[in-house]
Write a protein that holds these residues in place. Structure first.
Motif, mmCIF file in Angstrom:
data_model
loop_
_atom_site.group_PDB
_atom_site.id
_atom_site.type_symbol
_atom_site.label_atom_id
_atom_site.label_comp_id
_atom_site.label_asym_id
_atom_site.label_seq_id
_atom_site.Cartn_x
_atom_site.Cartn_y
_atom_site.Cartn_z
ATOM 1 N N MET A 166 162.593 75.474 78.970
ATOM 2 C CA MET A 166 161.604 74.668 78.249
ATOM 3 C C MET A 166 161.253 75.264 76.888
ATOM 4 S SD MET A 166 159.072 73.623 81.398
ATOM 5 C CE MET A 166 157.891 72.761 80.367
ATOM 6 N N GLY A 167 161.713 76.474 76.621
ATOM 7 C CA GLY A 167 161.430 77.109 75.344
ATOM 8 C C GLY A 167 159.958 77.463 75.170
ATOM 9 N N VAL A 168 159.360 78.041 76.224
ATOM 10 C CA VAL A 168 157.980 78.530 76.110
ATOM 11 C C VAL A 168 158.069 80.035 75.836
ATOM 12 C CG1 VAL A 168 155.698 78.595 77.187
ATOM 13 C CG2 VAL A 168 157.335 76.827 77.836
ATOM 14 N N GLU A 169 157.980 80.396 74.562
ATOM 15 C CA GLU A 169 158.321 81.761 74.161
ATOM 16 C C GLU A 169 157.416 82.813 74.804
ATOM 17 O OE1 GLU A 169 158.281 82.376 69.944
ATOM 18 O OE2 GLU A 169 159.007 84.426 70.219
ATOM 19 N N GLY A 170 156.101 82.561 74.741
ATOM 20 C CA GLY A 170 155.146 83.540 75.272
ATOM 21 C C GLY A 170 155.382 83.801 76.752
ATOM 22 N N LEU A 171 155.637 82.737 77.499
ATOM 23 C CA LEU A 171 155.853 82.869 78.942
ATOM 24 C C LEU A 171 157.186 83.566 79.223
ATOM 25 C CD1 LEU A 171 154.980 82.353 81.808
ATOM 26 C CD2 LEU A 171 155.903 80.044 81.659
ATOM 27 N N SER A 172 158.189 83.258 78.423
ATOM 28 C CA SER A 172 159.482 83.934 78.573
ATOM 29 C C SER A 172 159.298 85.434 78.449
ATOM 30 C CB SER A 172 160.458 83.469 77.497
ATOM 31 O OG SER A 172 161.186 82.360 77.937
ATOM 32 N N LYS A 173 158.595 85.837 77.394
ATOM 33 C CA LYS A 173 158.378 87.267 77.153
ATOM 34 C C LYS A 173 157.628 87.896 78.313
ATOM 35 C CE LYS A 173 158.397 87.636 72.146
ATOM 36 N NZ LYS A 173 157.522 87.507 70.975
ATOM 37 N N PRO A 232 161.063 63.648 81.909
ATOM 38 C CA PRO A 232 161.716 64.263 83.073
ATOM 39 C C PRO A 232 162.272 65.654 82.737
ATOM 40 C CG PRO A 232 163.140 62.586 82.100
ATOM 41 C CD PRO A 232 161.895 62.623 81.255
ATOM 42 N N LEU A 233 162.001 66.634 83.584
ATOM 43 C CA LEU A 233 162.538 67.983 83.397
ATOM 44 C C LEU A 233 163.500 68.266 84.552
ATOM 45 C CD1 LEU A 233 159.214 69.673 82.325
ATOM 46 C CD2 LEU A 233 161.200 69.292 80.869
ATOM 47 N N ALA A 234 164.775 68.050 84.297
ATOM 48 C CA ALA A 234 165.764 67.995 85.373
ATOM 49 C C ALA A 234 165.927 69.308 86.132
ATOM 50 C CB ALA A 234 167.102 67.546 84.807
ATOM 51 N N VAL A 235 165.672 70.454 85.497
ATOM 52 C CA VAL A 235 165.955 71.707 86.197
ATOM 53 C C VAL A 235 164.697 72.466 86.619
ATOM 54 C CG1 VAL A 235 168.167 71.985 85.005
ATOM 55 C CG2 VAL A 235 166.141 73.124 84.118
ATOM 56 N N VAL A 236 163.511 71.867 86.406
ATOM 57 C CA VAL A 236 162.281 72.592 86.736
ATOM 58 C C VAL A 236 161.609 71.923 87.937
ATOM 59 C CG1 VAL A 236 160.131 73.541 85.849
ATOM 60 C CG2 VAL A 236 162.032 73.099 84.280
ATOM 61 N N ALA A 237 161.469 72.670 89.040
ATOM 62 C CA ALA A 237 160.857 72.129 90.248
ATOM 63 C C ALA A 237 159.331 72.130 90.114
ATOM 64 C CB ALA A 237 161.287 72.944 91.455
ATOM 65 N N ALA A 238 158.670 71.444 91.039
ATOM 66 C CA ALA A 238 157.220 71.251 90.955
ATOM 67 C C ALA A 238 156.452 72.565 90.953
ATOM 68 C CB ALA A 238 156.762 70.364 92.105
ATOM 69 N N LYS A 239 156.867 73.508 91.814
ATOM 70 C CA LYS A 239 156.096 74.752 91.933
ATOM 71 C C LYS A 239 156.014 75.531 90.621
ATOM 72 C CE LYS A 239 156.248 77.847 95.321
ATOM 73 N NZ LYS A 239 156.895 78.596 96.431
ATOM 74 N N PRO A 240 157.156 75.860 90.024
ATOM 75 C CA PRO A 240 157.059 76.564 88.737
ATOM 76 C C PRO A 240 156.443 75.690 87.643
ATOM 77 C CG PRO A 240 159.352 76.091 89.261
ATOM 78 C CD PRO A 240 158.563 75.779 90.480
ATOM 79 N N LEU A 241 156.702 74.377 87.701
ATOM 80 C CA LEU A 241 156.166 73.511 86.638
ATOM 81 C C LEU A 241 154.635 73.527 86.656
ATOM 82 C CD1 LEU A 241 156.787 71.724 84.290
ATOM 83 C CD2 LEU A 241 157.018 69.768 85.821
ATOM 84 N N ALA A 242 154.054 73.541 87.856
ATOM 85 C CA ALA A 242 152.599 73.607 87.967
ATOM 86 C C ALA A 242 152.081 74.866 87.281
ATOM 87 C CB ALA A 242 152.191 73.593 89.439
ATOM 88 N N LYS A 243 152.794 75.991 87.494
ATOM 89 C CA LYS A 243 152.395 77.257 86.867
ATOM 90 C C LYS A 243 152.524 77.159 85.345
ATOM 91 C CE LYS A 243 152.208 81.199 88.513
ATOM 92 N NZ LYS A 243 151.016 82.045 88.702
ATOM 93 N N ALA A 251 162.839 78.585 84.010
ATOM 94 C CA ALA A 251 162.142 77.404 83.493
ATOM 95 C C ALA A 251 161.573 77.654 82.093
ATOM 96 C CB ALA A 251 161.030 77.002 84.455
ATOM 97 N N ALA A 252 160.986 78.841 81.877
ATOM 98 C CA ALA A 252 160.400 79.140 80.567
ATOM 99 C C ALA A 252 161.495 79.169 79.509
ATOM 100 C CB ALA A 252 159.652 80.468 80.609
ATOM 101 N N ASP A 253 162.661 79.694 79.915
ATOM 102 C CA ASP A 253 163.786 79.743 78.991
ATOM 103 C C ASP A 253 164.278 78.329 78.687
ATOM 104 O OD1 ASP A 253 165.747 81.246 77.521
ATOM 105 O OD2 ASP A 253 167.215 80.567 79.021
#
Lengths: 173, 239
Positions: free
Chosen positions: A112-119, A53-64, A108-110
Motif C-alpha cells: 500500500m506504500g505506507v512509508e511510516g508503517l513499513s519502517k 479493492p485491495l486484492a492482497v490485503v486481508a481484513a485483519k492487517p487492513l484493520a490495523k 501490506a504496508a509495502d
C-alpha cells in the motif's frame, strides 16, 4: 476562501476500502492519503461508494493499517512534544504483534506504500532478529533449517566471530 | 501453515536484515538458505567487515629497492587460529622468477599503489605490474604494456570491495594513440562533478617531484566511476 472550505470538506470525506476477503473499512481521506496507492487512486477518482479493492490485503492487517493511518493522519502536522511522545507510544504498542501479523503488516504496508508503517514493521522485525542465535531465530519465525549439518557447520565457521564474545574482525579475510 | 518471515520478498527481507548490526547479521546468515542468499547476494555483511583503520604502511626506500611493511605484529595465537591474521608484507607468496619466461623474478620490486587492502607492485625491475592481496596471498600479474613506461609514477589501483569485487589497474599512457595491448583496454576518464572533499585531501606524494616523478591524485567515487586530477585523461586499464 472557497478553496479553504473545499479543503476542509475534502479531509472530512470518508474513503472506503475493501479487503481481499471482502470486508469494508472506512477512514478519513487524510488517513488514506498516507498510503501512496490509495492517494493515487483518490487522485484518479477511483474512490467511489463501492470502495477501493485491495486484492492482497486481508481484513485483519487492513484493520490495523486503517487504525495506524487514522491515528497518524490526525496528528500529522504541528506536533507538540507531548503529542510526538504519545504517537511514539502508540507506535510501540501498535507494533507489539505476533510474527504472523508482523509478516502481514510488512507485506501490506509495502504493497500500500505506507512509508511510516513499513519502517516501523521493518525495525520491529530487525529488533526481533537482533542478538539471537540462528536456532532462536528459527524458533521465533518458524523457519525450517534447510542446511545439511555439514553446510551449517561450514557457514557458521565463516562467521565464527559473530558467535564469540570478542570484537568483530577489523578487516576482510 | 505458519507464515515465515523467510517467505518475504527478497527486497523486504534485505530491508529488514540491512537494519541489523554486524554480529546479528552474521548470525542471521546461518538461519536458512533464503537468508544466506539475501545476505550474500547483496553483500550486506561486506561494509561491516571493511577496514576502518590503518593496519600498517609500506615504505619504499631510495637506495634499497625492496620495500618493508611496518605494522603492529599480530599475536602468534591469533595467527595460528586464522592464517589470514598474518599479513605477508614481503609478498613471499610471489613465486621467485617463475611467473615469467625470462625468469627475472621479483628480486627488486616496489609498491606503486595500494587501495583498500590490495597492493600494486612493480616487479622485474619495473617492467611488470602485479596486484597482490598480502592478507589472502593471492596475486595477479598484469599483462605487459608494449610501451616501456616507468610504472612507479604512472600506475594506479582502484578497488572498492563494498561496491564491486573487481579492481582496476590504471596506467597512464603518454600517447593516446598507443591503443589496447593484450588485455589492456584504453579508456578516457573525465571528472564527473566535484571531487569528494574528504578524499581529495589525501596526498599520495609530496607535491615536489621526486626522483620517481610526481604522482597525481586519483579521486574515487567508486571503483567504476571516478574523478581524476590529471592533465592527460588517457589510461590503459587492466581489470
Amino acid at each position: 476562501m472557497a478553496a479553504a472550505t473545499d479543503d476542509a470538506g475534502d479531509s472530512n470525506e470518508m474513503i472506503r476500502v475493501v479487503s481481499s476477503d471482502g470486508e469494508h473499512f472506512e477512514m478519513p481521506e487524510a488517513a488514506a492519503n498516507l498510503s501512496l496507492v490509495l492517494r493515487h487512486m483518490i487522485e484518479d477518482d477511483c474512490a467511489d461508494a463501492a470502495g477501493i479493492p485491495l486484492a492482497v490485503v486481508a481484513a485483519k492487517p487492513l484493520a490495523k493499517i486503517v487504525d495506524y493511518c487514522t491515528k497518524h493522519a490526525a496528528k500529522s502536522s504541528g506536533l507538540t512534544i507531548e503529542e510526538a511522545e504519545e504517537l511514539k507510544r502508540f507506535d510501540a504498542e501498535f507494533i507489539e504483534v505476533d510474527t504472523d501479523m508482523l509478516y502481514d503488516l510488512l507485506v501490506a504496508a509495502d504493497f500500500m506504500g505506507v512509508e511510516g508503517l513499513s519502517k516501523l514493521a521493518v525495525q520491529r522485525t530487525a529488533d526481533l532478529i537482533k542478538g539471537k542465535t540462528p536456532e532462536q531465530n528459527r524458533e521465533t519465525f518458524g523457519i525450517v533449517n534447510d542446511f545439511t549439518p555439514e553446510e551449517e557447520e561450514e557457514i557458521c565457521k565463516e562467521n565464527e566471530w559473530a558467535f564469540q564474545i570478542t570484537k568483530p574482525p577489523s578487516r576482510l579475510c | 501453515m505458519e507464515k515465515e518471515i523467510a517467505a518475504l520478498p527478497d527486497d523486504a527481507l534485505a530491508g529488514v536484515l540491512g537494519c541489523l548490526p554486524a554480529r546479528s547479521l552474521a548470525a542471521a546468515r546461518c538461519v536458512c538458505k533464503a537468508w544466506l542468499a539475501v545476505v550474500d547476494s547483496r553483500a550486506l555483511l561486506l561494509p561491516h567487515l571493511l577496514p576502518r583503520s590503518v593496519r600498517g604502511m609500506f615504505i619504499n626506500y631510495i637506495d634499497h629497492y625492496r620495500p618493508h611493511l611496518f605494522a603492529r605484529p599480530s599475536s602468534a595465537a591469533a595467527a595460528a587460529a586464522s592464517p589470514c591474521n598474518s599479513i605477508d608484507g614481503m609478498l613471499g607468496f610471489l613465486p621467485h622468477g617463475r611467473y615469467d619466461s625470462d625468469g627475472a623474478g621479483r628480486d627488486w620490486w616496489s609498491v606503486v599503489d595500494h587501495c583498500n587492502g590490495l597492493v600494486l607492485c612493480d616487479v622485474q625491475w619495473g617492467s611488470r605490474l602485479a596486484v597482490c592481496n598480502p592478507a589472502t596471498r593471492r596475486w595477479t600479474l598484469a599483462p605487459p604494456l608494449e610501451e616501456t613506461i616507468r610504472y612507479h609514477c604512472c600506475a594506479y589501483l582502484a578497488f572498492d570491495p563494498a561496491v564491486s569485487p573487481h579492481y582496476d589497474v590504471l596506467a597512464k599512457v603518454f600517447s593516446s594513440r598507443t591503443g589496447p595491448r593484450g588485455r589492456w583496454e584504453e579508456r578516457a576518464f573525465v571528472r564527473e562533478g566535484e571531487p569528494a572533499g574528504t578524499v581529495e585531501d589525501i596526498r599520495l606524494h609530496d607535491e615536489e617531484p621526486t626522483w620517481t616523478g610526481p604522482r597525481q591524485r586519483l579521486i574515487f567515487k567508486n571503483s567504476k566511476e571516478m574523478a581524476i586530477d590529471f592533465d592527460t585523461p588517457w589510461f590503459n586499464v587492466f581489470q
